[in-house]
Structures are given as C-alpha cells and as structure tokens.
Design a protein around this motif. Sequence first.
Motif, mmCIF file in Angstrom:
data_model
loop_
_atom_site.group_PDB
_atom_site.id
_atom_site.type_symbol
_atom_site.label_atom_id
_atom_site.label_comp_id
_atom_site.label_asym_id
_atom_site.label_seq_id
_atom_site.Cartn_x
_atom_site.Cartn_y
_atom_site.Cartn_z
ATOM 1 N N GLU A 121 0.827 -1.205 0.000
ATOM 2 C CA GLU A 121 0.000 0.000 0.000
ATOM 3 C C GLU A 121 0.863 1.258 0.000
ATOM 4 O O GLU A 121 0.543 2.230 -0.693
ATOM 5 C CB GLU A 121 -0.920 -0.011 1.216
ATOM 6 N N ASP B 85 0.798 4.026 -3.003
ATOM 7 C CA ASP B 85 0.536 5.449 -2.800
ATOM 8 C C ASP B 85 1.642 6.301 -3.418
ATOM 9 O O ASP B 85 1.367 7.360 -4.003
ATOM 10 C CB ASP B 85 0.397 5.754 -1.316
ATOM 11 N N THR C 200 1.070 8.852 -6.584
ATOM 12 C CA THR C 200 1.453 10.259 -6.431
ATOM 13 C C THR C 200 2.375 10.705 -7.551
ATOM 14 O O THR C 200 2.211 11.809 -8.107
ATOM 15 C CB THR C 200 2.132 10.474 -5.068
ATOM 16 N N ALA D 49 -12.757 4.593 -9.384
ATOM 17 C CA ALA D 49 -12.502 4.883 -7.974
ATOM 18 C C ALA D 49 -12.255 3.618 -7.166
ATOM 19 O O ALA D 49 -11.595 3.669 -6.125
ATOM 20 C CB ALA D 49 -13.676 5.668 -7.393
ATOM 21 N N GLY E 12 -8.676 2.491 -5.871
ATOM 22 C CA GLY E 12 -8.032 2.997 -4.671
ATOM 23 C C GLY E 12 -7.839 4.500 -4.722
ATOM 24 O O GLY E 12 -8.256 5.189 -5.650
ATOM 25 N N LYS E 13 -7.167 4.999 -3.693
ATOM 26 C CA LYS E 13 -6.951 6.441 -3.547
ATOM 27 C C LYS E 13 -6.122 6.990 -4.698
ATOM 28 O O LYS E 13 -5.101 6.426 -5.066
ATOM 29 C CB LYS E 13 -6.262 6.709 -2.207
ATOM 30 N N GLY E 14 -6.579 8.068 -5.263
ATOM 31 C CA GLY E 14 -5.836 8.741 -6.330
ATOM 32 C C GLY E 14 -6.245 8.351 -7.729
ATOM 33 O O GLY E 14 -5.836 9.017 -8.691
ATOM 34 N N THR F 276 -9.270 8.392 -9.264
ATOM 35 C CA THR F 276 -10.145 9.384 -9.887
ATOM 36 C C THR F 276 -9.390 10.665 -10.199
ATOM 37 O O THR F 276 -9.607 11.294 -11.246
ATOM 38 C CB THR F 276 -11.334 9.685 -8.963
#
Length: 460
Positions: A307, A311, A315, A340, A343-345, A347
């Motif tokens: 994870e 991330d 980024t 979406a 995971g995070k980021g 979208t």
Amino acid sequence: MTDLATLVEVGGLVVALGGGAAYARASHPGLYWSAVGGPISTVRLLSSYASVMESCGLTVAPSRLRVLAVKATTRREVRPVPPRRGIIRPTSTGLRLRLRLAPGQEPADVAASAERLRHAWGVHAVYVTTVKPGVVELRLVGFDVLRKVRMPRKLDGGFLKVPVALREDAMPFVRDYRAVPHQLTLGATLSGKSMYLRHLVFGLAPQNVALVGIDCKRGVELAPFAARLSALATDPAEAAELLPVLVKEMEDRYDLIKTRQGIAPSTPEEQITSDIWGLPESERPVPVVLFVDEVAELFLTATRKDEERRDEMVTHLIRLAQLGRAAGIYLEVCGQRFGAELGKGATMLRAQLTGRVCHRVNDEASAKMALGDIAPEAVLAACAIPAERPGLAVAGDTSGGWSRIRTPYLSLGDAADACRETAHLVPDLPALKPFRPYVPVPPPPVEQPKPVVQPRPVTD
C-alpha cells in the motif's frame, strides 16, 4: 431463334453484371463505390437537391428582389430558396460539397437533418463540419469504412503526431501529443487495445522521442519493442523505481526553463506557465512518452508495504499528469478498468487524462469510467461495439466531441522490426540508462552448405 438467342445472351450479361456488382459491393466496397455507387448518388443529389432541402426544412423564403425578378420574367411559382451548393468533389470513400447557409440558418440545422439526407441520397452516412461562418461542408460516406480499414495514402503526420486509426467519416484519427498530452485507453481482452498501443509505438519509433514503458504483464506487450525503448519496467517493483526518476527528470527540465527565463530557483513549478518548446532547439530536451499498460496492476496491493508503494507510485503518476506536459513528458495509460474502486488517487489521475479511447468493454460501468464525464452520449456507442470487430473504439476528449474509430491490423513482427531499425534513434538520457532493457543480439544466419555437383562422365 436469333432473337431468342440474343435475349438469352443479354439476360446472361445482365445477370453477370448484377452478380459482379453484388460481389464487389460485399468484398470490395471501395471499388463498387467508385464504379457504381458514387455516380448513382451524384445523380440523386443533383436531381433532388432542391426538393430534399425543402423537405428537410433547410430552405428560406426568397428575398423581395428575387420574387419581383421571377414574377417579371416568368410565370412559374416562386419557391423557397435552398442553401447555395458548391462543386461536388468525389473521393475514394464518398462525396464532399460545401453549402453556403442562408441568413438565419446555422450549422446545427443541417446537422439535425443528416439522417434524412443520408436516406435521400442513398449513402452510408452524412457528416457536417463548419468551415467558416456561414459555410458548412457535407461529407457523404458511401460505405462502412470501418468494416475493412484502409488508411488514406496521404497522411498529415508530423512531430509527435501519429495517424493511429480511421474515423467513421473516413478521416484519419491522429494522436497529437502536443494538443492532447495525456490519454486513457480502456478495453477488454481481445478488444484491440494492444493493437492501438502497437500503432503508437510504430508511429513514434522514427521520431526524436524517448519511449518509456511500464508493462506489469512481465513485459509481454512492450518487450518486443525493447530495441527502441529508453526504459522498461516489467513489474510494480521496477515501476516504483522508475517513476521517481521520471519525476526528477521533470523537475530538472523545470530548472532548465527557470534558468533560461531568469526565474528564481525558489519559484514553484505550478506557477511556471511556459514549457520546453519555448527553449532554443539546441537546449531543448527530447520529449518523453510514457506507456503504462495494465495500470490497475499498479494499484493492487496485498500487504501494508504494498500500500505504501502504491501510494507513492500513484502520487508520481499524478504529478507527471499535472506537470509533465510543460516538461515534454506525456502519458499513455492503458487498462481494462479504471475507476474509484482501484483505490486512492485513481479518480484524480483519470481527471488529468484529457484524451479518452474506449474499446469494447465487459460492462457499462467501464464505458462510463472512460467517457461518462466528457461525452455521456458516447457511452451507449461504446457499449454497442460488437466482439467480432476488434480494434473498433470510441474516441473522445474533454471538449465533448467523440467519434467511432478503428485501428488497422499491424503485425507484431512489423512493429518490432521498425523498432530494431530505429534503435539508433534512442536518445541519450543518463537518468534512464539503468532501466534500459536488454536487447539480445540475434545470431548470424547459418549458411547452408552448397550441394556438391558431381561432374558428368564424358562419353565418346
């Protein structure tokens, strides 16, 4: 008997011509259009132009001067005036003509009647484009050009421009990285997504561009092009090492722009509005195109450590998408699904990808991921792509425009050969040298021993 034989011969000739025309229409639509379909549609257009325009509501009331002139010279009825028609120009796929609109008309009026014009003149489709204020061009397509794709002979390519597919209006679809810097390409298995990517590499190989690949399928998609690639990552671990290098390369290019323009080194990158194209050619760094195949593999995680790595990679990708254009770094992101739920980021990254190409997908949600936020009506067109037409896709951009396209067939061997022939064009980027893929040297051809020919005995 002579008359009967003549009738039989004429009947046989008519049947043969009809059968040949039907065969040509099915197997060689371009030839059929040039020989039969084009002349017939031209006659229909010329003979019925005024009546068709009137039935479509594209006529206006004549001016007073015209009414007085007609009544003074003739006794015929004064009819509404259609748009002034230009010269009909035949093409290998259809007809083209320009219309000068009457006062009070707009191009949307003609575009709304495109389906009626198609049926009236017996063509496959009619497309309307605005040439200049008051003038529109009708592009009549005589047959389905996406059934058997043949790219035009004269292609308007150029630096960072790749004619990669054919649009449904018989115009080439050009991937222009200067106009659309980043793009998202979605497609299910066997939908033609790999063929689209293959054409991009094939078109960029002869240009002065650095090609970088991230292929998490162990490199099976991009490894054949290793001779032309400046860097290649074949799993998420290698991608996690490559992306920070690209971000550092982007930052170095911003520093170069600052130095050239006299901007203070402490100025944030977000406040610099210029790009590398404003630099002198001798100082301009080479553009970089990053291909990311199966982007979902970069988002999948199994442990806590994965994870953190995910991330960081997301980024870096978002930074490249937000700031890379001015530094000459362009993204080509491919995958089967992208939304979406990754995971995070995800979208946020998708919002930075201006261009969208959606091949056949397995569900409507995937089509909405690609086209729903820019052209909602294109989602239905993407869901209607049949499985027996690989390479067919719907292309759109953030302007809201979209069209159907199809990529022609290009063998993997031809694309790989083009990369090997242009291997000497790989630019010198020291930061990417540790990631340069290994290219094995092909063994020399084995010479086959020539058969020994025994001399023939001399006989008296």
